[in-house]
Write a protein that holds these residues in place. Structure first.
Motif, PDB file in Angstrom:
ATOM      1  N   ALA A   1       0.769  -1.276   0.043  1.00  0.00           N
ATOM      2  CA  ALA A   1       0.027  -0.049  -0.121  1.00  0.00           C
ATOM      3  C   ALA A   1       0.889   1.307   0.162  1.00  0.00           C
ATOM      4  N   GLY A   2       1.995   1.170   0.096  1.00  0.00           N
ATOM      5  CA  GLY A   2       3.106   2.371   0.183  1.00  0.00           C
ATOM      6  C   GLY A   2       3.338   2.900   1.520  1.00  0.00           C
ATOM      7  N   PHE A   3       3.081   2.335   2.631  1.00  0.00           N
ATOM      8  CA  PHE A   3       3.304   2.770   3.920  1.00  0.00           C
ATOM      9  C   PHE A   3       5.154   2.226   4.156  1.00  0.00           C
ATOM     10  N   ASP A   4       5.371   3.201   5.075  1.00  0.00           N
ATOM     11  CA  ASP A   4       6.790   2.922   5.585  1.00  0.00           C
ATOM     12  C   ASP A   4       7.109   2.186   6.623  1.00  0.00           C
ATOM     13  N   TYR A   5       6.151   2.059   7.391  1.00  0.00           N
ATOM     14  CA  TYR A   5       6.054   1.218   8.568  1.00  0.00           C
ATOM     15  C   TYR A   5       4.954   0.864   9.400  1.00  0.00           C
ATOM     16  N   ILE A   6       4.668  -0.153  10.237  1.00  0.00           N
ATOM     17  CA  ILE A   6       3.598  -0.460  11.096  1.00  0.00           C
ATOM     18  C   ILE A   6       3.864  -0.056  12.256  1.00  0.00           C
ATOM     19  N   GLU A   7       2.599   0.501  12.813  1.00  0.00           N
ATOM     20  CA  GLU A   7       2.476   0.754  14.365  1.00  0.00           C
ATOM     21  C   GLU A   7       1.621  -0.347  15.124  1.00  0.00           C
ATOM     22  N   MET A   8       2.360  -1.181  15.701  1.00  0.00           N
ATOM     23  CA  MET A   8       1.769  -2.398  16.510  1.00  0.00           C
ATOM     24  C   MET A   8       0.821  -1.883  17.375  1.00  0.00           C
ATOM     25  N   SER A   9      -0.329  -2.649  17.783  1.00  0.00           N
ATOM     26  CA  SER A   9      -1.356  -2.428  18.716  1.00  0.00           C
ATOM     27  C   SER A   9      -1.208  -3.384  19.731  1.00  0.00           C
ATOM     28  N   ILE A  10      -0.868  -2.869  21.008  1.00  0.00           N
ATOM     29  CA  ILE A  10      -1.012  -3.826  22.270  1.00  0.00           C
ATOM     30  C   ILE A  10      -2.244  -3.162  22.956  1.00  0.00           C
TER      31      ILE A  10
ATOM     32  N   ALA B   1      -3.820  -0.987  25.680  1.00  0.00           N
ATOM     33  CA  ALA B   1      -4.119  -1.809  26.934  1.00  0.00           C
ATOM     34  C   ALA B   1      -4.147  -1.019  28.346  1.00  0.00           C
ATOM     35  N   GLN B   2      -3.565   0.111  28.147  1.00  0.00           N
ATOM     36  CA  GLN B   2      -3.582   1.027  29.490  1.00  0.00           C
ATOM     37  C   GLN B   2      -4.980   1.577  29.780  1.00  0.00           C
ATOM     38  N   ARG B   3      -6.070   1.317  28.887  1.00  0.00           N
ATOM     39  CA  ARG B   3      -7.660   1.466  28.952  1.00  0.00           C
ATOM     40  C   ARG B   3      -7.778   0.507  30.224  1.00  0.00           C
ATOM     41  N   LYS B   4      -7.345  -0.532  30.042  1.00  0.00           N
ATOM     42  CA  LYS B   4      -7.801  -1.685  31.184  1.00  0.00           C
ATOM     43  C   LYS B   4      -7.208  -1.487  32.366  1.00  0.00           C
TER      44      LYS B   4
ATOM     45  N   GLU C   1      -3.615  -0.312  40.090  1.00  0.00           N
ATOM     46  CA  GLU C   1      -2.309   0.143  39.974  1.00  0.00           C
ATOM     47  C   GLU C   1      -1.059  -0.567  40.065  1.00  0.00           C
ATOM     48  N   LYS C   2      -1.043  -1.596  40.777  1.00  0.00           N
ATOM     49  CA  LYS C   2       0.048  -2.858  40.691  1.00  0.00           C
ATOM     50  C   LYS C   2       0.033  -3.243  39.247  1.00  0.00           C
ATOM     51  N   GLU C   3      -1.153  -3.693  38.714  1.00  0.00           N
ATOM     52  CA  GLU C   3      -1.089  -4.248  37.218  1.00  0.00           C
ATOM     53  C   GLU C   3      -0.696  -3.244  36.206  1.00  0.00           C
ATOM     54  N   ALA C   4      -1.013  -2.031  36.595  1.00  0.00           N
ATOM     55  CA  ALA C   4      -0.930  -1.001  35.267  1.00  0.00           C
ATOM     56  C   ALA C   4       0.825  -0.474  35.424  1.00  0.00           C
TER      57      ALA C   4
ATOM     58  N   GLN D   1       3.404   4.869  22.100  1.00  0.00           N
ATOM     59  CA  GLN D   1       2.282   5.747  22.490  1.00  0.00           C
ATOM     60  C   GLN D   1       1.509   5.115  23.496  1.00  0.00           C
ATOM     61  N   THR D   2       1.569   6.116  24.860  1.00  0.00           N
ATOM     62  CA  THR D   2       1.070   5.745  25.806  1.00  0.00           C
ATOM     63  C   THR D   2      -0.332   6.604  25.970  1.00  0.00           C
ATOM     64  N   GLN D   3      -1.265   6.107  26.849  1.00  0.00           N
ATOM     65  CA  GLN D   3      -2.580   6.516  26.811  1.00  0.00           C
ATOM     66  C   GLN D   3      -2.892   7.352  28.244  1.00  0.00           C
ATOM     67  N   GLY D   4      -3.539   8.859  27.668  1.00  0.00           N
ATOM     68  CA  GLY D   4      -3.894   9.735  28.686  1.00  0.00           C
ATOM     69  C   GLY D   4      -4.937   9.298  29.553  1.00  0.00           C
ATOM     70  N   TYR D   5      -5.181   8.178  30.099  1.00  0.00           N
ATOM     71  CA  TYR D   5      -6.182   7.923  31.224  1.00  0.00           C
ATOM     72  C   TYR D   5      -5.549   7.919  32.532  1.00  0.00           C
ATOM     73  N   ASP D   6      -6.127   8.649  33.579  1.00  0.00           N
ATOM     74  CA  ASP D   6      -5.783   8.195  34.759  1.00  0.00           C
ATOM     75  C   ASP D   6      -6.744   7.275  35.338  1.00  0.00           C
TER      76      ASP D   6
END
Length: 289
Positions: free
Chosen positions: A32-41, A79-82, A91-94, A114-119
């Protein structure tokens, strides 16, 4: 050298069917012409289990990247949403999740998470206590990432806590480390403020990369490019002006049979947006001339 050679455009893993092998996914992104992939965790067991891969599984994927000729270069760590860093319950799991993410990225040769801005997210309510816990654990996680040479970069979210670059910069300034920066989603920003360019400017010198995603008012996902509200040329021009050279096409595979054609079309759509941004900036097409 052409203007197009001065930036790189990756694609989000979830733009492809989940059942693909990594070799198939990498080949599709390259075609498709992209330069790299961003993986989803993300929050699914399947994707979170990657953090427990043995070295042999990681080396196998690295060899596949090399063979196909396109890399995985960033991680979207949703995954930081969970397990949010400000959670009372998790907290410990996070904290452990973030440490595992850093170690996985280091082994994969991935430089940016790319970390998620969820407290907090699901059953908890954001308040002063969850926010302070978030900042404390974010600083601890950043120092761990720094020791492994991995950058954390805060995404601008759909929540009021961190839906703009200006709000994400509060975390960056508080932690005050080169290993914590901002990774804005311009679609989310477009739902949070009318002054997208002005908001981007608040992060000048601290924006590691950017998600190029379409949105409409009140909706944040699965909006086809060109059907929403996002001013892509204006946002790209401002990001480029501030030194941003890494971008990811964030869109979702939604069961379409012609998803490969959509991938090529989306790359072409974004190329046109970059061309318009180049014209806004007054940059010659051949910048070496």
């Amino acid at each position: 050298m052409s203007f197009k050679d001065t930036y790189r455009l990756g694609v989000y893993e979830k733009a492809t069917p989940a059942e693909l092998s990594w070799e198939e996914r990498l080949e599709a992104a390259k075609e498709a012409g992209f330069d790299y992939i961003e993986m989803s965790i993300d929050e699914t067991d399947m994707r979170m289990s990657r953090l427990d891969w043995c070295d042999e599984q990681i080396y196998e994927l690295l060899e596949t990247e090399k063979r196909v000729g396109i890399p995985i270069e960033t991680i979207c760590f949703s995954a930081q949403r969970k397990y949010p860093l400000g959670s009372r319950k998790w907290e410990k799991e996070a904290k452990e999740l973030l440490r595992k993410g850093v170690l996985f990225a280091r082994k994969m040769g991935i430089r940016i998470i790319q970390t998620q801005g969820y407290d907090c997210y699901y059953e908890e309510t954001s308040d002063k206590t969850t926010r302070e816990r978030f900042y404390r654990n974010l600083e601890e996680g950043t120092m761990f990432a720094a020791s492994h040479g991995v950058m954390l970069a805060m995404e601008t979210m759909e929540n009021d806590f961190m839906n703009t670059v200006e709000k994400a910069m509060h975390s960056v300034n508080r932690v005050n480390s080169p290993y914590l920066q901002v990774y804005p989603d311009i679609g989310n920003i477009s739902n949070a403020t009318k002054d997208v360019a002005g908001d981007i400017t608040t992060g000048r010198g601290h924006i590691a990369a950017a998600h190029l995603k379409e949105t409409v008012i009140g909706k944040f996902r699965e909006i086809p490019y060109g059907t929403g509200q996002v001013d892509f040329p204006g946002a790209i021009a401002k990001l480029y002006e501030h030194g941003v050279r890494r971008y990811v096409a964030e869109y979702w595979y939604c069961g379409e049979e012609n998803w490969r054609e959509i991938a090529r079309s989306n790359r072409e759509f974004l190329d046109r947006q970059f061309e318009k941004a180049r014209q806004l900036l007054g940059i010659p097409e051949d910048i070496s001339a």
